[in-house]
Design a protein around this motif. Structure first.
Motif, short mmCIF file in Angstrom:
data_model
loop_
_atom_site.label_atom_id
_atom_site.label_comp_id
_atom_site.label_asym_id
_atom_site.label_seq_id
_atom_site.Cartn_x
_atom_site.Cartn_y
_atom_site.Cartn_z
N GLY A 181 -68.90 14.63 60.71
CA GLY A 181 -69.33 13.33 61.25
C GLY A 181 -68.82 13.08 62.66
O GLY A 181 -68.73 13.99 63.48
N LEU A 182 -68.46 11.83 62.92
CA LEU A 182 -67.93 11.45 64.24
C LEU A 182 -66.41 11.55 64.18
O LEU A 182 -65.78 11.01 63.27
CB LEU A 182 -68.37 10.03 64.59
N VAL A 183 -65.85 12.25 65.16
CA VAL A 183 -64.43 12.58 65.12
C VAL A 183 -63.78 12.23 66.46
O VAL A 183 -64.37 12.48 67.51
CB VAL A 183 -64.25 14.11 64.85
N GLU A 184 -62.60 11.65 66.38
CA GLU A 184 -61.89 11.30 67.62
C GLU A 184 -60.62 12.11 67.77
O GLU A 184 -60.03 12.57 66.79
CB GLU A 184 -61.66 9.79 67.68
N TRP A 185 -60.20 12.28 69.03
CA TRP A 185 -58.92 12.95 69.32
C TRP A 185 -58.30 12.26 70.53
O TRP A 185 -58.95 12.15 71.56
CB TRP A 185 -59.16 14.43 69.62
N GLY A 186 -57.07 11.81 70.37
CA GLY A 186 -56.35 11.21 71.49
C GLY A 186 -55.95 9.78 71.18
O GLY A 186 -56.70 9.02 70.56
N GLN A 187 -54.74 9.43 71.64
CA GLN A 187 -54.22 8.08 71.41
C GLN A 187 -55.14 7.03 72.01
O GLN A 187 -55.71 7.25 73.08
CB GLN A 187 -52.87 7.95 72.10
N SER A 188 -55.24 5.90 71.30
CA SER A 188 -56.03 4.80 71.83
C SER A 188 -55.53 3.50 71.22
O SER A 188 -55.16 3.47 70.03
CB SER A 188 -57.50 5.00 71.45
N PRO A 189 -55.53 2.42 72.02
CA PRO A 189 -55.11 1.12 71.47
C PRO A 189 -56.06 0.64 70.38
O PRO A 189 -55.71 -0.25 69.60
CB PRO A 189 -55.15 0.17 72.68
N VAL A 190 -57.24 1.23 70.26
CA VAL A 190 -58.22 0.84 69.25
C VAL A 190 -57.65 1.02 67.84
O VAL A 190 -57.91 0.23 66.94
CB VAL A 190 -59.50 1.71 69.40
N ASP A 191 -56.87 2.08 67.65
CA ASP A 191 -56.30 2.37 66.32
C ASP A 191 -55.01 3.17 66.53
O ASP A 191 -55.06 4.27 67.09
CB ASP A 191 -57.32 3.17 65.48
N GLN A 192 -53.91 2.59 66.07
CA GLN A 192 -52.60 3.21 66.31
C GLN A 192 -52.47 4.58 65.63
O GLN A 192 -51.62 5.38 66.01
CB GLN A 192 -51.45 2.31 65.82
N SER A 193 -53.32 4.86 64.63
CA SER A 193 -53.18 6.14 63.93
C SER A 193 -53.86 7.29 64.68
O SER A 193 -53.70 8.45 64.32
CB SER A 193 -53.70 6.03 62.50
N TYR A 194 -54.67 6.98 65.71
CA TYR A 194 -55.30 8.05 66.48
C TYR A 194 -54.21 8.79 67.28
O TYR A 194 -53.34 8.15 67.87
CB TYR A 194 -56.39 7.50 67.41
N SER A 195 -54.29 10.10 67.26
CA SER A 195 -53.17 10.89 67.77
C SER A 195 -53.58 11.86 68.88
O SER A 195 -54.73 12.31 68.93
CB SER A 195 -52.61 11.69 66.57
N ASP A 196 -52.62 12.17 69.73
CA ASP A 196 -52.85 13.17 70.79
C ASP A 196 -52.74 14.59 70.24
O ASP A 196 -53.15 15.54 70.89
CB ASP A 196 -51.78 13.03 71.88
N THR A 197 -52.12 14.74 69.05
CA THR A 197 -51.82 16.10 68.59
C THR A 197 -52.78 16.63 67.54
O THR A 197 -52.76 17.80 67.22
CB THR A 197 -50.38 16.18 68.04
N HIS A 198 -53.61 15.76 66.98
CA HIS A 198 -54.64 16.24 66.06
C HIS A 198 -55.80 15.25 66.05
O HIS A 198 -55.65 14.09 66.46
CB HIS A 198 -54.09 16.43 64.64
N ALA A 199 -56.96 15.71 65.57
CA ALA A 199 -58.12 14.83 65.52
C ALA A 199 -58.13 14.01 64.24
O ALA A 199 -57.42 14.33 63.28
CB ALA A 199 -59.38 15.68 65.61
N THR A 200 -58.95 12.96 64.24
CA THR A 200 -59.06 12.06 63.08
C THR A 200 -60.53 11.66 62.94
O THR A 200 -61.15 11.31 63.94
CB THR A 200 -58.24 10.76 63.33
N PRO A 201 -61.07 11.70 61.73
CA PRO A 201 -62.44 11.20 61.57
C PRO A 201 -62.46 9.70 61.91
O PRO A 201 -61.50 9.00 61.60
CB PRO A 201 -62.74 11.42 60.09
N ILE A 202 -63.54 9.25 62.54
CA ILE A 202 -63.62 7.84 62.93
C ILE A 202 -63.47 6.95 61.69
O ILE A 202 -64.11 7.17 60.67
CB ILE A 202 -64.96 7.58 63.66
#
Ligand code: PMV
Length: 353
Positions: free
Chosen positions: A170-191
């Protein structure tokens, strides 16, 4: 190496072990272009995992006196890929010393031309890292749970940044963002948020303008962002695009999502053209196809937009609801201009074979 990986126990390999994985390519809608540190992205990125553009890799590990790496790509020895994987394994072996006493035999194939801007390094690296981690998990008798995929994403990121997003569907994010504190610079996270049905099962028709190897690698391109006059502006643009596109994806608004996707593609290539050592990866046919898509969108009033990765090929992005109309148009109007068209779409992520 990150602690999440170094936590894994690492005794010597005792007997031959084998793993086989299929990993998909992904197309970035918000681009990762430029790093802050070793494989740390300067901005959050967002990608669509594909379903038919895949790498399938088998890894056989056997005990050996020293590290040895062989790489067979589509039935032929590929010393360049072997070299790339060996450097990666050497970098990992500072923490994972047991890697120094393994013979790695790798057999891989793609369903699309490599190094043509279809993020083949992403699917290839993700498939290899899944195999490697699978074998390490076998050595440690660990179950392949959620943490396995987080670790595989970490590992893939160390090998090739965008590969970390190929670990999920699906749609996947990678990188820290104020949108969601669990988004990380070290691994990707599904939206995490809910996506409007308009954007479920997004389509990606890949128009192959050229399958030649590109003259400047992505590694080199990221490097050139370090000294780039416009880098901080570009990183701010990407961060703002990331926040805006999520709103559009949530509300089902193509008038937000479409222009951002196209702006991201053009900004990426503008960065290349204005870097300290400028270069151009676009081809005349890429520009012709951009005009074709824009014209079709205006005439048909259908939500059909383009994006481009680090190469000359065009990815045409549209909703499933207009699939038949867009495919007919591309068959008639784009087919004569390109080497090939791959009709791809949102996929579920990697698979063990
Ligand atoms: O993962 P790398 O180092 O090959 O960089 C890929 C960068 C782009 O494909 C151009 C953009 C992206 O986010 O995938």
């Amino acid at each position: 190496m990150n602690s999440i990986l170094s936590q894994l126990a690492h005794s010597a390999l005792q007997d031959e072990k084998k793993a086989k994985w299929q990993a998909p390519s992904n197309i970035a809608l918000i681009k990762y272009w430029g790093k802050l540190g070793p494989q740390i992205p300067a901005n959050p990125s967002l990608s669509l995992t594909l379903s038919r553009s895949l790498s399938e890799t088998t890894l056989i590990c056997s005990p050996s006196e020293r590290m040895e790496v062989s790489f067979e790509f589509e039935g032929e020895n590929h010393p360049k890929f072997a070299q790339k994987i060996e450097s990666f394994l050497v970098s990992l072996s500072t923490e994972w010393a047991f890697l120094k006493k393994i013979k790695f035999s790798i057999f891989s194939k793609n369903t699309f031309p490599h190094s043509a801007g279809i993020a083949s390094s992403a699917s290839g690296m993700a498939a290899f890292c899944l195999c490697l981690l699978d074998i390490i998990y076998q050595m440690n008798n660990l179950p392949k749970d959620e943490l396995f995929y987080i670790r595989a994403s970490h590992l893939s990121r160390l090998g090739s940044g965008s590969a970390c997003r190929s670990l999920y569907g699906g749609l996947v994010e990678w990188g820290q963002s104020p949108v969601d504190q669990s988004y990380s610079d070290t691994h990707a996270t599904p939206i995490k948020m809910s996506i409007h049905p308009e954007f479920s099962q997004l389509q990606d028709a890949i128009l192959i303008v050229s399958s030649e190897e590109k003259p400047v690698s992505s590694r080199e391109g990221h490097g050139r962002m370090g000294e780039h006059l416009f880098s901080s502006i570009r990183f701010s643009q990407a961060k703002s695009h990331f926040e805006q596109i999520l709103k559009g994806l949530k509300t089902g608004d193509w008038t937000i999502v479409g222009p951002i996707i196209e702006s991201e593609a053009l900004s990426l290539h503008a960065m290349m053209m204005t870097s300290p050592e400028p270069y151009i990866l676009l081809k005349p046919k890429t520009l012709e196809l951009i005009q074709l898509i824009k014209h079709f969108r205006e005439e048909s009033r259908l939500p059909v937009y383009f994006t481009i990765d680090a190469g000359p090929n065009l990815h045409v992005i549209y909703p499933e609801s207009v699939k038949a109309k867009v495919q007919t148009f591309l068959e008639n109007e784009a087919r004569p201009l390109v080497e090939a068209i791959i009709f791809d779409e949102e996929g579920h992520g990697p698979q063990v074979c």
